[in-house]
Design a protein around this motif. Structure first.
Motif, PDB file in Angstrom:
ATOM      1  N   ALA A   1      50.466  33.711  51.263  1.00 19.72           N
ATOM      2  CA  ALA A   1      49.698  34.653  50.461  1.00 19.72           C
ATOM      3  C   ALA A   1      49.930  34.456  48.970  1.00 19.72           C
ATOM      4  O   ALA A   1      49.356  35.146  48.167  1.00 19.72           O
ATOM      5  CB  ALA A   1      50.057  36.090  50.855  1.00 19.72           C
ATOM      6  N   GLY A   2      50.762  33.520  48.614  1.00 19.03           N
ATOM      7  CA  GLY A   2      51.053  33.278  47.202  1.00 19.03           C
ATOM      8  C   GLY A   2      50.145  32.204  46.624  1.00 19.03           C
ATOM      9  O   GLY A   2      48.998  32.059  47.001  1.00 19.03           O
ATOM     10  N   SER A   3      50.680  31.435  45.713  1.00 19.08           N
ATOM     11  CA  SER A   3      49.993  30.291  45.107  1.00 19.08           C
ATOM     12  C   SER A   3      48.696  30.661  44.396  1.00 19.08           C
ATOM     13  O   SER A   3      47.766  29.870  44.341  1.00 19.08           O
ATOM     14  CB  SER A   3      49.710  29.202  46.145  1.00 19.08           C
ATOM     15  OG  SER A   3      50.868  28.788  46.769  1.00 19.08           O
ATOM     16  N   GLY A   4      48.601  31.873  43.899  1.00 17.32           N
ATOM     17  CA  GLY A   4      47.410  32.298  43.181  1.00 17.32           C
ATOM     18  C   GLY A   4      46.228  32.627  44.084  1.00 17.32           C
ATOM     19  O   GLY A   4      45.117  32.847  43.595  1.00 17.32           O
ATOM     20  N   LEU A   5      46.451  32.656  45.395  1.00 13.56           N
ATOM     21  CA  LEU A   5      45.350  32.926  46.327  1.00 13.56           C
ATOM     22  C   LEU A   5      44.792  34.335  46.167  1.00 13.56           C
ATOM     23  O   LEU A   5      43.586  34.548  46.280  1.00 13.56           O
ATOM     24  CB  LEU A   5      45.799  32.704  47.769  1.00 13.56           C
ATOM     25  CG  LEU A   5      46.090  31.265  48.165  1.00 13.56           C
ATOM     26  CD1 LEU A   5      46.690  31.206  49.563  1.00 13.56           C
ATOM     27  CD2 LEU A   5      44.828  30.438  48.098  1.00 13.56           C
ATOM     28  N   LEU A   6      45.659  35.306  45.906  1.00 11.32           N
ATOM     29  CA  LEU A   6      45.196  36.683  45.734  1.00 11.32           C
ATOM     30  C   LEU A   6      44.273  36.781  44.519  1.00 11.32           C
ATOM     31  O   LEU A   6      43.198  37.388  44.592  1.00 11.32           O
ATOM     32  CB  LEU A   6      46.381  37.633  45.584  1.00 11.32           C
ATOM     33  CG  LEU A   6      46.035  39.096  45.327  1.00 11.32           C
ATOM     34  CD1 LEU A   6      45.248  39.671  46.504  1.00 11.32           C
ATOM     35  CD2 LEU A   6      47.284  39.902  45.082  1.00 11.32           C
ATOM     36  N   GLU A   7      44.677  36.171  43.419  1.00 15.70           N
ATOM     37  CA  GLU A   7      43.859  36.207  42.211  1.00 15.70           C
ATOM     38  C   GLU A   7      42.521  35.523  42.427  1.00 15.70           C
ATOM     39  O   GLU A   7      41.483  35.999  41.977  1.00 15.70           O
ATOM     40  CB  GLU A   7      44.612  35.554  41.043  1.00 15.70           C
ATOM     41  CG  GLU A   7      45.822  36.329  40.565  1.00 15.70           C
ATOM     42  CD  GLU A   7      47.067  36.110  41.428  1.00 15.70           C
ATOM     43  OE1 GLU A   7      47.024  35.260  42.350  1.00 15.70           O
ATOM     44  OE2 GLU A   7      48.069  36.793  41.173  1.00 15.70           O
ATOM     45  N   GLN A   8      42.526  34.389  43.136  1.00 12.91           N
ATOM     46  CA  GLN A   8      41.276  33.680  43.432  1.00 12.91           C
ATOM     47  C   GLN A   8      40.369  34.530  44.318  1.00 12.91           C
ATOM     48  O   GLN A   8      39.151  34.554  44.130  1.00 12.91           O
ATOM     49  CB  GLN A   8      41.568  32.352  44.117  1.00 12.91           C
ATOM     50  CG  GLN A   8      42.240  31.328  43.233  1.00 12.91           C
ATOM     51  CD  GLN A   8      42.586  30.060  44.006  1.00 12.91           C
ATOM     52  OE1 GLN A   8      41.956  29.740  44.999  1.00 12.91           O
ATOM     53  NE2 GLN A   8      43.597  29.351  43.545  1.00 12.91           N
ATOM     54  N   THR A   9      40.964  35.214  45.278  1.00 13.98           N
ATOM     55  CA  THR A   9      40.187  36.062  46.189  1.00 13.98           C
ATOM     56  C   THR A   9      39.544  37.222  45.425  1.00 13.98           C
ATOM     57  O   THR A   9      38.365  37.518  45.611  1.00 13.98           O
ATOM     58  CB  THR A   9      41.074  36.609  47.318  1.00 13.98           C
ATOM     59  OG1 THR A   9      41.654  35.504  48.022  1.00 13.98           O
ATOM     60  CG2 THR A   9      40.278  37.464  48.281  1.00 13.98           C
ATOM     61  N   LEU A  10      40.309  37.859  44.563  1.00 16.52           N
ATOM     62  CA  LEU A  10      39.764  38.970  43.781  1.00 16.52           C
ATOM     63  C   LEU A  10      38.679  38.495  42.820  1.00 16.52           C
ATOM     64  O   LEU A  10      37.695  39.186  42.590  1.00 16.52           O
ATOM     65  CB  LEU A  10      40.881  39.684  43.024  1.00 16.52           C
ATOM     66  CG  LEU A  10      41.866  40.456  43.903  1.00 16.52           C
ATOM     67  CD1 LEU A  10      43.018  40.999  43.057  1.00 16.52           C
ATOM     68  CD2 LEU A  10      41.176  41.574  44.657  1.00 16.52           C
ATOM     69  N   GLY A  11      38.847  37.288  42.276  1.00 19.25           N
ATOM     70  CA  GLY A  11      37.831  36.726  41.386  1.00 19.25           C
ATOM     71  C   GLY A  11      36.532  36.404  42.107  1.00 19.25           C
ATOM     72  O   GLY A  11      35.445  36.520  41.543  1.00 19.25           O
ATOM     73  N   ALA A  12      36.628  36.002  43.369  1.00 18.62           N
ATOM     74  CA  ALA A  12      35.443  35.642  44.150  1.00 18.62           C
ATOM     75  C   ALA A  12      34.745  36.848  44.763  1.00 18.62           C
ATOM     76  O   ALA A  12      33.619  36.729  45.253  1.00 18.62           O
ATOM     77  CB  ALA A  12      35.839  34.668  45.259  1.00 18.62           C
ATOM     78  N   ASN A  13      35.422  38.011  44.731  1.00 17.57           N
ATOM     79  CA  ASN A  13      34.875  39.219  45.363  1.00 17.57           C
ATOM     80  C   ASN A  13      34.896  40.385  44.375  1.00 17.57           C
ATOM     81  O   ASN A  13      35.783  41.240  44.433  1.00 17.57           O
ATOM     82  CB  ASN A  13      35.709  39.584  46.598  1.00 17.57           C
ATOM     83  CG  ASN A  13      35.674  38.524  47.659  1.00 17.57           C
ATOM     84  OD1 ASN A  13      34.753  38.476  48.442  1.00 17.57           O
ATOM     85  ND2 ASN A  13      36.682  37.661  47.683  1.00 17.57           N
ATOM     86  N   PRO A  14      33.925  40.442  43.466  1.00 16.83           N
ATOM     87  CA  PRO A  14      33.897  41.544  42.502  1.00 16.83           C
ATOM     88  C   PRO A  14      33.843  42.897  43.221  1.00 16.83           C
ATOM     89  O   PRO A  14      33.124  43.069  44.200  1.00 16.83           O
ATOM     90  CB  PRO A  14      32.612  41.314  41.713  1.00 16.83           C
ATOM     91  CG  PRO A  14      32.240  39.889  41.965  1.00 16.83           C
ATOM     92  CD  PRO A  14      32.808  39.531  43.296  1.00 16.83           C
ATOM     93  N   GLY A  15      34.657  43.837  42.757  1.00 20.06           N
ATOM     94  CA  GLY A  15      34.687  45.180  43.327  1.00 20.06           C
ATOM     95  C   GLY A  15      35.624  45.331  44.509  1.00 20.06           C
ATOM     96  O   GLY A  15      35.839  46.437  44.990  1.00 20.06           O
ATOM     97  N   LEU A  16      36.211  44.243  44.985  1.00 22.27           N
ATOM     98  CA  LEU A  16      37.090  44.307  46.153  1.00 22.27           C
ATOM     99  C   LEU A  16      38.347  45.121  45.857  1.00 22.27           C
ATOM    100  O   LEU A  16      38.798  45.894  46.691  1.00 22.27           O
ATOM    101  CB  LEU A  16      37.464  42.892  46.612  1.00 22.27           C
ATOM    102  CG  LEU A  16      38.221  42.780  47.923  1.00 22.27           C
ATOM    103  CD1 LEU A  16      37.357  43.290  49.077  1.00 22.27           C
ATOM    104  CD2 LEU A  16      38.634  41.346  48.181  1.00 22.27           C
TER     105      LEU A  16
END
Length: 75
Positions: A24-39
């Motif tokens: 769950a690390g490696s910047g994956l959370l930030e990438q996920t939030l960036g790809a899903n506005p409003g999440l």
């Protein structure tokens, strides 16, 4: 990107990333939030039926060659 639909209660973004990529690390959370506005506004536990775009798995780090010094002169 992979589209995942939340089908279980108490599902978090970190849990989705762990199930998909084993981490769950490696910047994956930030990438996920960036790809899903409003999440992020949906709260920590995602509502059932929410579609989440997950980033592709990070590439493993390439192995670096290291020169080995032998103190005893053996190869």
């Amino acid at each position: 990107m992979i589209a995942i639909t939340v089908q279980r209660s108490r599902t978090t973004i970190d849990l989705l990333l762990w199930r998909q990529h084993g981490m769950a690390g490696s910047g994956l959370l930030e990438q996920t939030l960036g790809a899903n506005p409003g999440l992020a506004g949906l709260g920590a536990e995602l509502p059932l039926g929410t579609v989440v775009l997950l980033p592709d798995a990070p590439r493993p780090a390439s192995a670096q060659q290291t020169k080995v010094v032998d103190l005893f002169g053996e190869s």
